[in-house]
Design a protein around this motif. Sequence first.
Motif, short mmCIF file in Angstrom:
data_model
loop_
_atom_site.label_atom_id
_atom_site.label_comp_id
_atom_site.label_asym_id
_atom_site.label_seq_id
_atom_site.Cartn_x
_atom_site.Cartn_y
_atom_site.Cartn_z
N SER A 1 4.32 -0.36 -7.90
CA SER A 1 3.13 -1.08 -8.39
C SER A 1 2.48 -1.81 -7.22
O SER A 1 2.39 -3.03 -7.21
N PRO A 2 2.02 -1.07 -6.21
CA PRO A 2 1.43 -1.72 -5.04
C PRO A 2 0.03 -2.27 -5.33
O PRO A 2 -0.56 -1.99 -6.38
N GLN A 3 -0.49 -3.02 -4.39
CA GLN A 3 -1.86 -3.50 -4.50
C GLN A 3 -2.84 -2.33 -4.42
O GLN A 3 -3.87 -2.34 -5.10
N LEU A 4 -2.50 -1.33 -3.61
CA LEU A 4 -3.36 -0.15 -3.44
C LEU A 4 -2.51 1.11 -3.46
O LEU A 4 -1.54 1.21 -2.72
N TYR A 5 -2.89 2.06 -4.31
CA TYR A 5 -2.20 3.35 -4.38
C TYR A 5 -3.24 4.44 -4.15
O TYR A 5 -4.25 4.52 -4.87
N ILE A 6 -3.01 5.27 -3.14
CA ILE A 6 -3.93 6.37 -2.83
C ILE A 6 -3.21 7.68 -3.09
O ILE A 6 -2.15 7.94 -2.52
N VAL B 1 0.86 -1.19 0.00
CA VAL B 1 0.00 0.00 0.00
C VAL B 1 0.89 1.23 0.00
O VAL B 1 1.85 1.31 0.77
N VAL B 2 0.60 2.18 -0.87
CA VAL B 2 1.32 3.45 -0.91
C VAL B 2 0.31 4.59 -0.88
O VAL B 2 -0.65 4.60 -1.66
N VAL B 3 0.52 5.53 0.02
CA VAL B 3 -0.30 6.74 0.09
C VAL B 3 0.60 7.91 -0.24
O VAL B 3 1.59 8.16 0.45
N SER B 4 0.28 8.64 -1.31
CA SER B 4 1.13 9.74 -1.77
C SER B 4 0.40 11.07 -1.68
O SER B 4 -0.81 11.16 -1.88
N GLY B 5 1.19 12.11 -1.39
CA GLY B 5 0.66 13.47 -1.34
C GLY B 5 1.27 14.32 -2.42
O GLY B 5 2.41 14.12 -2.82
N GLY B 6 0.49 15.30 -2.89
CA GLY B 6 0.95 16.19 -3.93
C GLY B 6 0.91 17.64 -3.51
O GLY B 6 0.84 17.95 -2.31
N ARG B 7 0.92 18.52 -4.50
CA ARG B 7 0.91 19.95 -4.21
C ARG B 7 -0.32 20.35 -3.39
O ARG B 7 -0.28 21.28 -2.58
#
Length: 319
Positions: A255-260, A201-207
């Motif tokens: 390429s995780p199972q879940l990308y937020i 699982v990866v949770v990413s933040g942007g601008r």
Amino acid sequence: MPDVLVLVDHDGEHVNRTTYELLAAARRLGDPAAVVVGTPGTTARLAESLARHGATRTYAAESAEADGFLVTPAVGALELVAREAAPAAVLVSATTDGKEIAARLAARLDAGLLVDAVDLDSSGVVDQVVFGGAYTVRSQVTHGTPVITVRPGAFEPEEHPVTSVERTVSLPTVDPAASARVTARRAAPAGDRPALTEAGVVVSGGRGVGGADGFGVVEGLADALGGAVGASRAAVDAGYYPHQYQVGQTGKSVSPQLYIALGISGAIQHLAGMQTSRTIVAVNTDPEAPILALADYGVVGDLFAVAPQLTQEVAARRG
């Protein structure tokens, strides 16, 4: 069946998840054969876990100077084994070092190179991400031993216990004048979260996160899900989060199972690094944000309202 060489990615004590993914991919082409490059004793510490994940043969390429140079020892070891074993293919993880190793190896072997494979079949045809993620094409090497870099997360690790045969390889001597030497090592700051390229699982933040303090919301959701934290290039360039967590064409590919994706518009540079994720969830205030067209689930809304609610719900269900 012919061997399929897999370069083992390790820290000297443990095998990294990406190697298990490569071993799973290698079984589609032949018998997985692990190539361990390290200081004396490294192979002995890793052999059991490699055999448990299907390595029918292990090549131990060890020397006292193996950790003293960047990539060159791995290139030399793979070249030596490839010339002796005549493998069906050589698989390397598509990390920064892995891509350099693969490119040098292909040049030495006068062989075809395929980069960023996300799938492959038994005939050696791969699905390959190209042009910054704008296209996925099917490609095949037509000359020499195929050298393929595989995107981390593209394959699921599988335990496949076998009896492994170990062979010792004399690691070629490195020419110091033609190789980059490691003069010092400093451990990267590490916490309790999984490594970005190995996380499910990866949770990413942007601008849209708005600043360094805003990443607390991103970290909270990642921790609730047991995942890793990522960031877009815009967020990294703005100083919101450290560069080593950047996801994208000029960062890490995942390429995780879940990308937020929280507050990420979806520039092609970012999509190139995460579009092969199994399930993509995006939260953005702009209904026209490109990432919403790619997402499996899209929420048009304020991430600071949506993410905390999701974090609470996840925590409640896990509690």
